[in-house]
Scaffold this active site. Structure first.
Site, mmCIF file in Angstrom:
data_model
loop_
_atom_site.group_PDB
_atom_site.id
_atom_site.type_symbol
_atom_site.label_atom_id
_atom_site.label_comp_id
_atom_site.label_asym_id
_atom_site.label_seq_id
_atom_site.Cartn_x
_atom_site.Cartn_y
_atom_site.Cartn_z
ATOM 1 N N GLU A 34 54.482 37.517 45.338
ATOM 2 C CA GLU A 34 53.361 36.580 45.459
ATOM 3 C C GLU A 34 53.364 35.976 46.853
ATOM 4 O O GLU A 34 54.402 35.517 47.331
ATOM 5 C CB GLU A 34 53.472 35.487 44.398
ATOM 6 C CG GLU A 34 52.459 34.363 44.532
ATOM 7 C CD GLU A 34 51.014 34.851 44.547
ATOM 8 O OE1 GLU A 34 50.287 34.492 45.495
ATOM 9 O OE2 GLU A 34 50.629 35.598 43.618
ATOM 10 N N LYS A 35 52.201 35.940 47.497
ATOM 11 C CA LYS A 35 52.137 35.499 48.889
ATOM 12 C C LYS A 35 51.686 34.061 49.089
ATOM 13 O O LYS A 35 51.653 33.583 50.233
ATOM 14 C CB LYS A 35 51.210 36.422 49.692
ATOM 15 C CG LYS A 35 49.733 36.316 49.337
ATOM 16 C CD LYS A 35 48.876 37.185 50.256
ATOM 17 C CE LYS A 35 48.830 36.633 51.661
ATOM 18 N NZ LYS A 35 47.948 37.409 52.556
ATOM 19 N N LEU A 41 52.797 30.658 41.396
ATOM 20 C CA LEU A 41 52.338 31.840 40.682
ATOM 21 C C LEU A 41 51.010 31.530 39.987
ATOM 22 O O LEU A 41 50.593 30.380 39.913
ATOM 23 C CB LEU A 41 53.402 32.263 39.668
ATOM 24 C CG LEU A 41 54.743 32.691 40.275
ATOM 25 C CD1 LEU A 41 55.828 32.736 39.208
ATOM 26 C CD2 LEU A 41 54.612 34.046 40.972
ATOM 27 N N CYS A 45 43.127 32.452 39.717
ATOM 28 C CA CYS A 45 42.713 31.861 38.447
ATOM 29 C C CYS A 45 43.384 30.514 38.194
ATOM 30 O O CYS A 45 42.714 29.507 37.996
ATOM 31 C CB CYS A 45 43.026 32.819 37.310
ATOM 32 S SG CYS A 45 42.652 32.155 35.674
ATOM 33 N N GLY A 189 28.686 29.627 41.200
ATOM 34 C CA GLY A 189 27.863 28.592 41.800
ATOM 35 C C GLY A 189 27.338 27.589 40.789
ATOM 36 O O GLY A 189 27.341 26.376 41.042
ATOM 37 N N VAL A 241 18.522 33.524 52.142
ATOM 38 C CA VAL A 241 19.079 32.594 53.123
ATOM 39 C C VAL A 241 19.214 33.316 54.455
ATOM 40 O O VAL A 241 19.678 34.461 54.519
ATOM 41 C CB VAL A 241 20.456 32.072 52.657
ATOM 42 C CG1 VAL A 241 21.131 31.276 53.768
ATOM 43 C CG2 VAL A 241 20.298 31.217 51.413
ATOM 44 N N LEU A 324 37.092 39.478 35.880
ATOM 45 C CA LEU A 324 37.423 38.436 34.914
ATOM 46 C C LEU A 324 38.932 38.401 34.706
ATOM 47 O O LEU A 324 39.572 39.451 34.598
ATOM 48 C CB LEU A 324 36.728 38.705 33.581
ATOM 49 C CG LEU A 324 35.195 38.726 33.604
ATOM 50 C CD1 LEU A 324 34.651 39.235 32.283
ATOM 51 C CD2 LEU A 324 34.650 37.340 33.919
ATOM 52 N N ALA A 325 39.478 37.197 34.601
ATOM 53 C CA ALA A 325 40.922 37.050 34.449
ATOM 54 C C ALA A 325 41.429 37.744 33.196
ATOM 55 O O ALA A 325 42.478 38.409 33.216
ATOM 56 C CB ALA A 325 41.287 35.562 34.414
ATOM 57 N N HIS A 449 31.179 25.425 6.395
ATOM 58 C CA HIS A 449 30.028 24.518 6.544
ATOM 59 C C HIS A 449 30.508 23.059 6.549
ATOM 60 O O HIS A 449 31.346 22.675 5.726
ATOM 61 C CB HIS A 449 29.057 24.714 5.377
ATOM 62 C CG HIS A 449 27.912 23.748 5.393
ATOM 63 N ND1 HIS A 449 26.854 23.864 6.269
ATOM 64 C CD2 HIS A 449 27.688 22.614 4.651
ATOM 65 C CE1 HIS A 449 26.014 22.869 6.057
ATOM 66 N NE2 HIS A 449 26.487 22.096 5.091
#
Length: 471
Positions: A34-35, A41, A45, A189, A241, A324-325, A449
């Site tokens: 892991e950087k 870690l 996400c 967004g 844009v 997606l994670a 219900h």
């Protein structure tokens, strides 16, 4: 002599850490590189994506409920003040606890964390450069690339980290922007702008396409648009844009509509959320011959996540499919189990997606547009939350459940939910689709219900039998 492992995972995000843990559970010797400079870690996400954004969404929703909804329940409150510093600290605490939890699991199952930047060398060796410049080499029987993705930057609107920002910086605005301009009407967004809208910002969304949430079911996207306008969002659709200028503490965004009209919109912060692209910088893919699409950045893999180089694999945002994670996590599990000799699979037709605005949006399977494109004869069942007792009791009546079923077999083709707690309601539909179930299967499940899940049952009943019971 280099340290030797059965598997070296590059990337400690949802795909990477899940693959590392599952492989270790199955008896393999595993290291995970892991950087992140703070040695955290969890990837994008946990650190700057899913988790902190949901923490802020929940906090801002509580603020919204307190200031605008409690009175309707007969609860009177006095002066309500926003303590943004505390809200942001709470968000950071949630992140810290969860990233620390991944470290605990690594220790529990014997995964070796290695912190630094990884680079592929020939012979399935991985060179790791630590923050202080020190280098080391890991020997690997197998290497898994799980480096995730990064925000896409527009060439004419570069991120400056303060006024023109990516989703990462938009998690930490302080104070609340007076006017937040959002470039891109996708889920990132809309989620982040929902946070700041609830906390007092004016929000203007500029979208190049003729509608927001372009990959969602069209009927759902149109209804979301109406609800967000009702909440005070301002939209410019079919608008391109063209640039942004920072002057003092303000930003002026220029844009052009489809019919050629020039727009100039002034705000104090701009969030650029036009998508994400695979993160492969510095990995050394070219050095070892791993094939990838230079335009999209996607790494080419076969049905077992094998790249063009034997023994080197890739999952998650690096390969084809939704970014997606939970998709990456599922691929990580399946990869690890395959490596250990098992025969698992990923059912890409039953991967849910959720948009955490309010009301929430959740879906699984085909949209109605996709069903039509495939020429499938189908039936639709739709049921509004306003017709359910629980939604009325909650005062959360916006939205509906929509079930698409094959007209000949009744097999569920897709389910789309716009409404309260859609993120939880979709799980039932994912299960049904995983087992190739029918709308009748959902309808015949007993739904307690009064609950929100009754709307799912009623929509399915309408798709199957043509009529719901309560409408």
């Amino acid at each position: 002599m280099a340290d030797s492992y059965d598997l070296v995972v590059i990337g400690g995000g949802p795909g990477g850490y899940t693959a590392a843990i599952r492989a270790a559970q199955l008896g393999l010797k595993v290291a995970c590189v892991e950087k992140r400079p703070n040695k955290a870690l969890g990837g994008v996400c946990l650190n700057v994506g899913c988790i902190p954004s949901k923490a802020l969404l929940d906090s801002s929703e509580m603020y919204e409920v307190t200031t605008h909804k409690l009175a309707r329940h007969g609860i009177k409150v006095g002066s309500v003040a926003l303590d943004l510093d505390t809200m942001l600290k709470r968000k950071d605490k949630v992140v810290s606890e969860l990233t620390g939890g991944v470290g605990f699991l690594f220790k529990k199952y014997g995964v070796t964390p290695v912190f630094g930047s990884a680079k592929l060398l020939t012979g399935k060796q991985v060179e790791v450069t630590a923050a202080d410049g020190a280098k080391g080499v890991l020997e690997a029987k197998n290497v898994l690339l799980a480096t995730g993705s990064e925000s896409t930057e527009l060439p004419f609107m570069k991120f400056d980290g303060k006024y023109i920002v990516s989703s990462t910086e938009a998690l930490n605005f302080n104070p609340v922007p007076k006017h937040l301009i959002v470039v891109g009407g996708g889920y990132i967004g809309l989620e982040l702008s929902s946070v700041w809208k609830r906390l007092g910002a004016k929000v203007t969304v500029i979208e190049f396409l003729p509608r927001i949430l372009a990959i969602s079911d069209g009927e759902v996207a149109n209804e979301v648009h109406k609800l967000l306008v009702k909440q005070g969002f301002e939209f410019h659709l079919d608008t391109k844009v063209t640039g942004a200028t920072v002057k003092g503490d303000s930003v002026t965004v220029t844009a052009q509509t489809k019919d050629g009209k020039e727009l100039s919109i002034q705000g104090d912060r701009v969030l650029v959320a036009v998508g994400r692209r695979p993160y492969t910088a510095g990995l050394g893919l070219d050095n070892v011959g791993v094939k990838y699409d230079p335009k999209s950045g996607r790494v080419e893999v076969d049905g077992h996540f094998q790249t063009s180089v034997p023994g080197i694999f890739a999952i998650g945002d690096l390969i084809t499919g939704p970014m997606l994670a939970h998709k990456a996590s599922e691929e990580g599990v399946v990869f690890a189990e395959t490596l250990a000799g098992m025969k698992p699979h990923v059912n890409y037709d039953a991967i849910p997606s959720v948009i955490y605005i309010w009301p929430e949006v959740a879906s699984v399977g085909l949209t109605e547009e996709q069903v039509k494109e495939k020429g499938i004869e189908y039936r639709t069942g739709k049921f509004k939350f306003s017709a359910t007792g629980r939604a009325k009791a909650m005062d959360e009546q916006d939205g509906f459940v929509k079930v698409l079923a094959d007209a000949k077999t009744d097999r569920v083709l897709g389910v789309h939910i716009l409404g309260p707690r859609a993120s939880d309601l979709i799980a039932e539909c994912v299960t049904i689709m995983e087992y190739k179930g029918s709308a009748e299967d959902i309808a015949r499940c007993t739904h307690a219900h009064p609950t929100l899940s009754e709307a799912v049952g009623e929509a399915a009943r309408m798709a199957w039998a043509g009529k719901p019971l309560n409408s």
